[in-house]
Design a protein around this motif. Structure first.
Motif, PDB file in Angstrom:
ATOM      1  N   UNK A 194       0.828  -1.199   0.000  1.00 38.48           N
ATOM      2  CA  UNK A 194       0.000   0.000   0.000  1.00 38.48           C
ATOM      3  C   UNK A 194       0.859   1.243   0.000  1.00 38.48           C
ATOM      4  N   UNK A 195       0.202   2.385   0.014  1.00 36.78           N
ATOM      5  CA  UNK A 195       0.927   3.651  -0.005  1.00 36.78           C
ATOM      6  C   UNK A 195       1.425   4.004   1.390  1.00 36.78           C
ATOM      7  N   UNK A 196       2.358   4.928   1.441  1.00 40.34           N
ATOM      8  CA  UNK A 196       2.849   5.445   2.718  1.00 40.34           C
ATOM      9  C   UNK A 196       3.252   6.898   2.519  1.00 40.34           C
ATOM     10  N   UNK A 197       3.347   7.610   3.624  1.00 46.68           N
ATOM     11  CA  UNK A 197       3.917   8.946   3.599  1.00 46.68           C
ATOM     12  C   UNK A 197       5.402   8.855   3.903  1.00 46.68           C
ATOM     13  N   UNK A 228       8.400   9.938  -5.573  1.00 46.88           N
ATOM     14  CA  UNK A 228       7.066   9.405  -5.824  1.00 46.88           C
ATOM     15  C   UNK A 228       7.150   7.985  -6.369  1.00 46.88           C
ATOM     16  N   UNK A 229       6.365   7.085  -5.799  1.00 49.38           N
ATOM     17  CA  UNK A 229       6.259   5.739  -6.332  1.00 49.38           C
ATOM     18  C   UNK A 229       7.417   4.819  -6.005  1.00 49.38           C
ATOM     19  N   UNK A 270       5.503  -4.294   1.712  1.00 49.14           N
ATOM     20  CA  UNK A 270       6.267  -3.190   1.136  1.00 49.14           C
ATOM     21  C   UNK A 270       5.286  -2.081   0.808  1.00 49.14           C
ATOM     22  N   UNK A 271       5.804  -0.883   0.639  1.00 47.29           N
ATOM     23  CA  UNK A 271       4.970   0.284   0.361  1.00 47.29           C
ATOM     24  C   UNK A 271       5.465   0.989  -0.894  1.00 47.29           C
ATOM     25  N   UNK A 272       4.593   1.796  -1.458  1.00 48.38           N
ATOM     26  CA  UNK A 272       5.042   2.720  -2.492  1.00 48.38           C
ATOM     27  C   UNK A 272       4.903   4.144  -1.943  1.00 48.38           C
ATOM     28  N   UNK A 273       5.932   4.947  -2.179  1.00 48.97           N
ATOM     29  CA  UNK A 273       5.987   6.296  -1.626  1.00 48.97           C
ATOM     30  C   UNK A 273       4.911   7.174  -2.249  1.00 48.97           C
ATOM     31  N   UNK A 274       4.159   7.839  -1.389  1.00 50.11           N
ATOM     32  CA  UNK A 274       3.112   8.751  -1.866  1.00 50.11           C
ATOM     33  C   UNK A 274       3.404  10.154  -1.331  1.00 50.11           C
ATOM     34  N   UNK A 275       2.636  10.623  -0.342  1.00 49.82           N
ATOM     35  CA  UNK A 275       2.811  11.985   0.137  1.00 49.82           C
ATOM     36  C   UNK A 275       4.113  12.155   0.920  1.00 49.82           C
ATOM     37  N   UNK A 276       4.552  13.389   1.004  1.00 54.24           N
ATOM     38  CA  UNK A 276       5.816  13.717   1.662  1.00 54.24           C
ATOM     39  C   UNK A 276       5.554  14.596   2.886  1.00 54.24           C
ATOM     40  N   UNK A 277       5.954  14.102   4.060  1.00 52.77           N
ATOM     41  CA  UNK A 277       5.813  14.891   5.290  1.00 52.77           C
ATOM     42  C   UNK A 277       7.068  15.682   5.607  1.00 52.77           C
ATOM     43  N   UNK A 303       8.755  18.197   4.589  1.00 46.78           N
ATOM     44  CA  UNK A 303       8.742  19.443   3.812  1.00 46.78           C
ATOM     45  C   UNK A 303       8.159  20.542   4.686  1.00 46.78           C
ATOM     46  N   UNK A 304       8.379  21.800   4.330  1.00 49.73           N
ATOM     47  CA  UNK A 304       7.814  22.898   5.135  1.00 49.73           C
ATOM     48  C   UNK A 304       6.302  22.783   5.290  1.00 49.73           C
ATOM     49  N   UNK A 305       5.620  22.293   4.256  1.00 49.61           N
ATOM     50  CA  UNK A 305       4.190  22.026   4.300  1.00 49.61           C
ATOM     51  C   UNK A 305       3.938  20.651   3.694  1.00 49.61           C
ATOM     52  N   UNK A 306       2.859  20.020   4.126  1.00 45.56           N
ATOM     53  CA  UNK A 306       2.526  18.692   3.617  1.00 45.56           C
ATOM     54  C   UNK A 306       2.420  18.714   2.099  1.00 45.56           C
ATOM     55  N   UNK A 307       3.123  17.788   1.451  1.00 49.08           N
ATOM     56  CA  UNK A 307       3.125  17.683  -0.005  1.00 49.08           C
ATOM     57  C   UNK A 307       2.391  16.398  -0.388  1.00 49.08           C
ATOM     58  N   UNK A 308       1.187  16.538  -0.949  1.00 47.57           N
ATOM     59  CA  UNK A 308       0.339  15.374  -1.224  1.00 47.57           C
ATOM     60  C   UNK A 308       0.902  14.493  -2.326  1.00 47.57           C
ATOM     61  N   UNK A 309       1.690  15.071  -3.221  1.00 50.29           N
ATOM     62  CA  UNK A 309       2.302  14.351  -4.342  1.00 50.29           C
ATOM     63  C   UNK A 309       1.284  13.446  -5.045  1.00 50.29           C
TER      64      UNK A 309
END
Length: 261
Positions: A104-107, A115-116, A213-220, A222-228
């Motif tokens: 599944x996805x993860x932050x 991404x991905x 295992x996960x696939x990379x999604x959003x990024x925490x 960063x200065x602000x949450x990046x949903x990607x």
């Protein structure tokens, strides 16, 4: 504290095996993918047939049998969250499942993980509740080294780049504060999700294989949450995720066959 009240007794008031009879011919390999997009695509591509229904008060979740890459597998769409996801293993073990692969996805907690990109967890921080009912209290649960190795071999055989590290499993999606994130990074976590610690604990308690295992999604990170690419639900990498799940399952099956010789 309540989380310190682990009871090792294997007999509960409600036991899955008392209510769910084994299903003849049920696949030993079970693949749970936290993406309806990927599950629906693979069911259509490989002509999956419904072989069971997991019942919840909110409705039922179909379990499909399909054949791909020379393997037979049970494919399903788990519910998000530790408690509900863990119940899938309980049901499927009672029906005959023995080798579980979840994807599944993860932050990400590292902005350099693209991404991905695939992430292979080696341990999970237990910032959820379910695992404390299946294992004695501790900060982390280690994933089975043999199952991690099966996933590692699958990634390498397929030529898929990946990152290894700990994952932060949390129940509090809207309580991932900056302070908590920094503490989890200090513990060695590279990502955050909501099920891995619980799934590992249930699998250990029931003595079945569990790889993830996960696939990379959003990024925490960063200065602000990046949903990607979070909203894409893995649509652009569906084949990669399913193939990696299948290849991991192949190695889990081979491991068992070798041990039985």
């Amino acid at each position: 504290m309540l989380c310190n009240e682990f009871d090792p007794c294997r007999e509960a008031v409600i036991n899955p095996a008392d209510h769910y009879a084994p299903i003849e011919g049920f696949p030993k390999l079970c693949i749970g993918i936290f993406s309806h997009v990927i599950v629906e695509e693979m069911v259509e591509k490989y002509h999956g047939e419904v072989i069971a229904q997991i019942k919840f008060c909110t409705g039922t979740v179909p379990v499909y049998r399909l054949e791909a890459g020379g393997l037979e597998a049970a494919l399903f769409l788990p519910h998000v969250g530790a408690a509900s996801a863990g119940s899938f293993i309980e049901n499927l073990v009672a029906w005959g499942g023995r080798h579980f692969v979840f994807c599944g996805s993860c932050g990400v907690l590292r902005h350099d993980i693209a991404d991905g990109h695939l992430i292979l967890p080696t341990a999970a921080v237990r910032d959820e509740g379910l695992s404390y009912h299946y294992l004695p209290p501790s900060d982390e649960v280690e994933l089975s080294p043999a199952c991690v190795e099966a996933a590692r071999q699958a990634m390498e055989a397929l030529g898929l780049p990946y990152v290894e590290g700990k994952t932060w499993t949390t129940d509090g999606f809207f309580r991932e504060t900056r302070g908590k994130m920094e503490r989890r990074k200090e513990q060695g976590c590279v990502c955050v999700e909501m099920e891995c610690a619980a799934l590992a604990a249930v699998a250990q308690f029931r003595k079945v294989d569990f790889a993830a295992f996960f696939y990379a999604a959003d990024n925490l990170d960063a200065p602000e949450w990046d949903v990607r690419n979070l909203s894409q639900k893995g649509a652009s990498i569906s084949e990669k995720c399913f193939t990696a799940s299948l290849e991991t399952g192949r190695r889990l099956l081979e491991k068992t066959a070798e041990m039985q010789k």
